[in-house]
Design an enzyme around this catalytic site. Structure first.
Site, PDB file in Angstrom:
ATOM      1  CB  SER A 142      13.642  -0.941   2.195  1.00  0.00           C
ATOM      2  OG  SER A 142      13.057   0.030   2.991  1.00  0.00           O
TER       3      SER A 142
ATOM      4  NE  ARG B  11       9.225   2.790   6.320  1.00  0.00           N
ATOM      5  CZ  ARG B  11       9.315   2.068   5.212  1.00  0.00           C
ATOM      6  NH1 ARG B  11       8.262   1.874   4.449  1.00  0.00           N
ATOM      7  NH2 ARG B  11      10.473   1.566   4.856  1.00  0.00           N
TER       8      ARG B  11
ATOM      9  NE  ARG C 176      11.903  -4.919   7.473  1.00  0.00           N
ATOM     10  CZ  ARG C 176      12.939  -5.297   6.741  1.00  0.00           C
ATOM     11  NH1 ARG C 176      13.652  -6.356   7.113  1.00  0.00           N
ATOM     12  NH2 ARG C 176      13.264  -4.640   5.662  1.00  0.00           N
TER      13      ARG C 176
ATOM     14  CE  LYS D  58       8.720  -6.066   3.874  1.00  0.00           C
ATOM     15  NZ  LYS D  58       8.020  -4.804   3.726  1.00  0.00           N
TER      16      LYS D  58
ATOM     17  CG  ASP E 100       5.972  -3.577   1.101  1.00  0.00           C
ATOM     18  OD1 ASP E 100       6.919  -3.025   0.521  1.00  0.00           O
ATOM     19  OD2 ASP E 100       6.140  -4.340   2.071  1.00  0.00           O
TER      20      ASP E 100
ATOM     21  CG  HIS F 232       9.535  -6.721  -0.943  1.00  0.00           C
ATOM     22  ND1 HIS F 232      10.781  -6.179  -0.745  1.00  0.00           N
ATOM     23  CD2 HIS F 232       8.680  -5.952  -0.221  1.00  0.00           C
ATOM     24  CE1 HIS F 232      10.686  -5.132   0.068  1.00  0.00           C
ATOM     25  NE2 HIS F 232       9.419  -4.969   0.393  1.00  0.00           N
TER      26      HIS F 232
ATOM     27  CE  LYS G 198       8.722  -2.606  -1.981  1.00  0.00           C
ATOM     28  NZ  LYS G 198      10.043  -2.022  -1.667  1.00  0.00           N
ATOM     29  CB  THR G 199       5.076   3.127  -1.099  1.00  0.00           C
ATOM     30  OG1 THR G 199       5.242   1.899  -0.382  1.00  0.00           O
ATOM     31  CG2 THR G 199       3.856   3.852  -0.573  1.00  0.00           C
TER      32      THR G 199
HETATM   33  N1  LIG Z   1      13.032   9.281  -8.660  1.00  0.00           N
HETATM   34  C1  LIG Z   1      12.437   8.752  -7.613  1.00  0.00           C
HETATM   35  N2  LIG Z   1      11.656   7.654  -7.740  1.00  0.00           N
HETATM   36  C2  LIG Z   1      11.062   7.090  -6.670  1.00  0.00           C
HETATM   37  N3  LIG Z   1      11.167   7.571  -5.415  1.00  0.00           N
HETATM   38  C3  LIG Z   1      11.918   8.679  -5.224  1.00  0.00           C
HETATM   39  C4  LIG Z   1      12.581   9.303  -6.301  1.00  0.00           C
HETATM   40  N4  LIG Z   1      13.253  10.360  -5.815  1.00  0.00           N
HETATM   41  C5  LIG Z   1      13.022  10.390  -4.501  1.00  0.00           C
HETATM   42  N5  LIG Z   1      12.217   9.394  -4.111  1.00  0.00           N
HETATM   43  C6  LIG Z   1      11.813   9.120  -2.714  1.00  0.00           C
HETATM   44  O1  LIG Z   1      12.252   7.818  -2.385  1.00  0.00           O
HETATM   45  C7  LIG Z   1      11.379   7.209  -1.472  1.00  0.00           C
HETATM   46  C8  LIG Z   1      10.843   5.897  -2.014  1.00  0.00           C
HETATM   47  O2  LIG Z   1      10.250   5.218  -0.932  1.00  0.00           O
HETATM   48  P1  LIG Z   1       9.055   4.207  -0.995  1.00  0.00           P
HETATM   49  O3  LIG Z   1       8.207   4.411   0.211  1.00  0.00           O
HETATM   50  O4  LIG Z   1       8.356   4.273  -2.305  1.00  0.00           O
HETATM   51  O5  LIG Z   1       9.897   2.878  -0.838  1.00  0.00           O
HETATM   52  P2  LIG Z   1       9.436   1.390  -0.953  1.00  0.00           P
HETATM   53  O6  LIG Z   1      10.080   0.791  -2.153  1.00  0.00           O
HETATM   54  O7  LIG Z   1       7.970   1.343  -0.889  1.00  0.00           O
HETATM   55  O8  LIG Z   1      10.132   0.748   0.334  1.00  0.00           O
HETATM   56  P3  LIG Z   1       9.604  -0.156   1.550  1.00  0.00           P
HETATM   57  O9  LIG Z   1       9.586  -1.559   1.037  1.00  0.00           O
HETATM   58  O10 LIG Z   1      10.575   0.054   2.609  1.00  0.00           O
HETATM   59  O11 LIG Z   1       8.238   0.331   1.923  1.00  0.00           O
HETATM   60  C9  LIG Z   1      10.256   8.199  -1.218  1.00  0.00           C
HETATM   61  O12 LIG Z   1      10.566   8.902  -0.063  1.00  0.00           O
HETATM   62  C10 LIG Z   1      10.315   9.094  -2.457  1.00  0.00           C
HETATM   63  O13 LIG Z   1       9.835  10.376  -2.212  1.00  0.00           O
HETATM   64  O1  LIG Z   2       9.531  -3.638   6.643  1.00  0.00           O
HETATM   65  C1  LIG Z   2       9.819  -2.466   6.803  1.00  0.00           C
HETATM   66  O2  LIG Z   2      10.309  -1.985   7.815  1.00  0.00           O
HETATM   67  C2  LIG Z   2       9.515  -1.529   5.711  1.00  0.00           C
HETATM   68  C3  LIG Z   2       9.484  -2.186   4.436  1.00  0.00           C
HETATM   69  O3  LIG Z   2       8.459  -2.222   3.785  1.00  0.00           O
HETATM   70  C4  LIG Z   2      10.716  -2.833   3.957  1.00  0.00           C
HETATM   71  O4  LIG Z   2      11.747  -2.714   4.606  1.00  0.00           O
HETATM   72  O5  LIG Z   2      10.646  -3.480   2.899  1.00  0.00           O
HETATM   73 CA   LIG Z   3       6.569   0.897   0.891  1.00  0.00          CA
HETATM   74 MN   LIG Z   4       8.667  -3.329   1.899  1.00  0.00          MN
END
Ligand SMILES: Nc1ncnc2c1ncn2[C@@H]1O[C@H](COP(=O)(O)OP(=O)(O)OP(=O)(O)O)[C@@H](O)[C@H]1O
Ligand SMILES: O=C([O-])CC(=O)C(=O)O
Ligand SMILES: [Ca+2]
Ligand SMILES: [Mn+2]
Length: 664
Positions: free
Chosen positions: A364, A448, A182, A327, A383, A346, A368-369
């Site tokens: 990010s 992604r 972004r 977003k 998310d 979020h 979360k995911t």
């Molecule tokens: N201990 C840990 N706990 C959680 N995630 C981990 C850990 N170690 C490594 N990771 C990695 O960190 C990343 C977490 O990314 P995730 O997609 O869950 O982010 P998100 O919070 O959903 O962000 P976004 O809002 O950008 O989608 C993954 O690639 C996961 O494999």
């Molecule tokens: O919006 C994006 O590019 C991915 C995301 O979930 C974040 O940054 O929280």
């Molecule tokens: Ca996510």
């Molecule tokens: Mn997000």
């Protein structure tokens, strides 16, 4: 040599036709059938053959059968499609020249095939005539590809969009172009009489102002670009699984990739729902391939992502990163929902078999995911959520997982969700086998996968649940000094929610290449519209009312800061989360840490006790203390701007929150 009628023939045209048994005569002379005994193809021409391959259907918009069948249907299919096209034409209208472009349904490429061409010829669409035709654009037709299916979008992408491929797992690999994250600095929000009062402006706010006129300039630019194309994609979909607070969105885009991304990420309408769709509540004009004009007032680059709340519109110029659409809509929800006393979050969200709901907040890349996708629990969403008096609801219809270093063993449900229908952004694959190499960061770190939520086997459909029992704040601490898990009281939960600390993981926001300490209010300052304390007050009230417990979980470094230690093992974090869900941690023995004053458990099942207090994992104890104080100082400095804001109706919680930060 070509004859007059365009067919080839030999000079004298007298060569006898070669006869085969049965071909020339009705009955084989000797009664023996040869290999042409199979019933012949029903088609007379190659065009007809190809047209037989596809069964005619109106995939997304059949006529609703009234009580007495089709005869009593209120409007015919043709009339309904006309209304839909008029609505799309109105969406795409220039505000100064004409009411709307001439739009027709269907793929222009199909015209050449005959058969369906009649439907797509201009003469049959005289009902959309511009009132004042003063430009050439009024002479041109734009074909609308309305709510295409994933299969159709695959074909469009592969045929027309460079960088689109089917990977060996069936996903559609795409490239988002120059932008692989972004562009928060290019976000603009129209400041008018209403938003001046309502929104958060100024230092720290993500809402960078623009005026109405500049918005219309950019809107015109986007609309002109879209109308100049042969075809545009239109998605009509929903946001929010709470039926009382559902929002209708229309996304107009130039790329099949964008249409499939939103098909996956928003809530997909049933044919019946589409029939009564009517006027959308919010419309996105995604002209991402086309830049904004840098000489336009308020523009500081050739990228602009513009939100106009009064017009209920968003314009995207100069970035093809699909996350901007997702977003951008989330920002809009952060305005619309609080107006209805609903908290937008979020966060990820899942539910145990007994109905215990957990929220996972975090910036990010904090997990979360990854952590809400839990094979032992039902996934409500990964998310974006709403918390209303009725409980929680997912805003979206899909998930957007990071896939750098994705492993089948550690994240099996996400791995298996990458199949036909899933959009894989900016990944690298083997040229011949089309096998994806998830470790390859050649295009970006921020690779992604976007898939519909039902691709996760234990998705909770519909994506709603009761009030949360646990509120888990995720921080990826690059300093390696926050404990892997701490139990928080309400004031601490608010302190950390408002602080929104993490080490931003590379790539998601354009330009960030290495993890670095970041504070982002409400774990999503880039998307909030009101002052952070507004959301914080709502969260405090809801947590208190429904008795939710707050937790701080560090999914970042252990054994030293970034560069020295390592990221805590995902398996350990999962054990910690399991112990929160099961209640094991609520009843554990605790000790208090110095400086941050966090309650940390002395032991828990499946996690080595020595890692629970970070000081044990650091070889250099002096460096630990120094780093701890450094981070505490950053927290303190960041919080200064919030010190003068009252949270809730009386000031007592505000004082408690101020006292809940680090003490040194
Ligand atoms: N201990 C840990 N706990 C959680 N995630 C981990 C850990 N170690 C490594 N990771 C990695 O960190 C990343 C977490 O990314 P995730 O997609 O869950 O982010 P998100 O919070 O959903 O962000 P976004 O809002 O950008 O989608 C993954 O690639 C996961 O494999
Ligand atoms: O919006 C994006 O590019 C991915 C995301 O979930 C974040 O940054 O929280
Ligand atoms: Ca996510
Ligand atoms: Mn997000």
């Amino acid at each position: 040599m070509a004859s007059d009628n365009g067919n080839f023939s030999f000079d004298n045209g007298v060569l006898p036709k070669i006869q085969t048994n049965g071909a020339g005569s009705k009955k084989p002379a000797n009664g023996i059938c040869h290999d042409d005994s199979v019933p012949p193809v029903k088609a007379q021409t190659i065009h007809e053959l190809h047209s037989l391959q596809r069964k005619r259907s109106a995939p997304t918009t059949p006529v609703k059968e009234g009580a007495g069948g089709a005869a009593f249907a209120t409007i015919s299919e043709e009339e309904r499609q006309q209304l839909q096209l008029q609505s799309i034409s109105a969406s795409l209208a220039s505000l100064t020249r004409e009411t709307g472009p001439k739009v027709v349904r269907g793929d222009p490429a199909r015209k050449a095939e005959g058969g369906h061409a009649a439907k797509a010829t201009p003469e049959h669409h005289h009902y959309i005539t511009p009132t004042i035709s003063v430009s050439d654009s009024a002479l041109k037709f734009t074909h609308v590809l309305y709510n295409l299916s994933p299969a159709e979008l695959y074909e469009q992408a592969i045929k027309y969009e460079k960088g689109s491929f089917i990977t060996s797992n069936g996903a559609l690999a795409t490239l988002s172009g120059a932008k692989t994250g972004r562009s928060p600095r290019d976000k603009r929000v129209v400041k008018d009489d209403v938003t001046t009062e309502d929104l958060w402006w100024g230092k720290g706010s993500p809402n960078i102002e623009m005026d109405e006129h500049t918005f219309l300039t950019n809107r015109e630019r986007a609309v002109d670009y879209l109308n100049s194309l042969d075809k545009v994609f239109v998605n009509d979909q929903f946001l929010n699984w709470d039926p009382e607070n559902r929002i209708k969105v229309r996304i107009i885009s130039a790329r099949a990739y964008h249409s499939l991304f939103m098909h996956n990420m928003c809530i997909r309408a049933t044919p019946e729902e589409l029939e009564d769709f009517g006027t959308p509540d919010f419309t996105i004009y995604n002209a991402g391939q086309f830049p904004c004009n840098r000489y336009t007032h308020y523009m500081t680059s050739s990228t602009s992502v513009d939100i106009n709340l009064a017009r209920r519109e968003m314009v995207i110029l100069g970035t093809q990163y699909a996350g901007e659409m997702k977003k951008g809509l989330f920002s809009v929800m952060h305005y619309l929902m609080p107006k209805r006393q609903i908290l937008s979050l979020h966060s990820g969200c899942n539910m145990g078999k007994d109905g215990d709901v957990a929220l996972f907040f975090g910036l990010s890349g904090t997990g979360k995911t990854t952590l809400s996708t839990d094979h032992n629990r039902l996934l409500i969403g990964d998310d974006e959520h709403c918390w209303s008096d009725n409980g929680v609801s997912n805003i979206e219809g899909g998930c957007y997982a990071k896939c750098i270093d994705l492993s089948q063993e550690k994240e099996p449900d996400i791995w298996n969700a990458i199949k036909f229908g899933t959009v894989l952004e900016n990944v690298v694959f083997e040229e011949h086998t089309r096998e994806v190499d998830y470790t390859d960061k050649s295009v970006t770190e921020n690779t992604r996968a976007a898939y519909p939520i039902e691709y996760i086997p234990n998705a909770k459909l519909p994506c709603v649940g009761p009030h949360p029992k646990n509120v888990i704040l995720l921080a990826c601490d690059a300093f390696g000094v926050l404990p892997p898990v701490s139990k928080l009281n309400l004031a601490q939960t608010m302190y950390h929610f408002i602080s929104g600390y993490t080490a931003l993981v590379a790539g998601t926001e354009d330009g960030i290449k290495e993890p670095q300490a970041t504070f982002s209010a409400c774990f999503g300052a880039a998307f909030i519209m009101l002052h952070p304390t507004k959301y914080a007050a709502m969260l405090a009230e809801k947590m208190q009312k429904y008795g939710a417990t707050g937790w701080l979980v560090n999914t970042g470094w252990s054994g030293g800061r970034y560069g020295v230690g390592n990221r805590i093992k995902l398996a350990y974090t999962r054990k910690i989360i399991d112990a929160i869900h099961s209640g094991e941690l609520l009843n554990a023995k605790y000790q208090k840490t110095e400086v941050f004053g966090l309650e940390i458990p002395t032991g828990l099942n499946g996690v080595p006790s020595e890692i629970l207090d970070p000081i044990n994992t650091w070889e250099d104890k002096a460096a630990y203390k120094e780093t701890l104080l450094k981070l505490a100082g950053l927290f303190k400095k960041n919080f200064e701007v919030f010190a003068n804001h009252k949270i809730g109706t009386d000031g007592s919680l505000t004082d408690e929150i101020l006292a809940a930060g680090p003490n040194f």
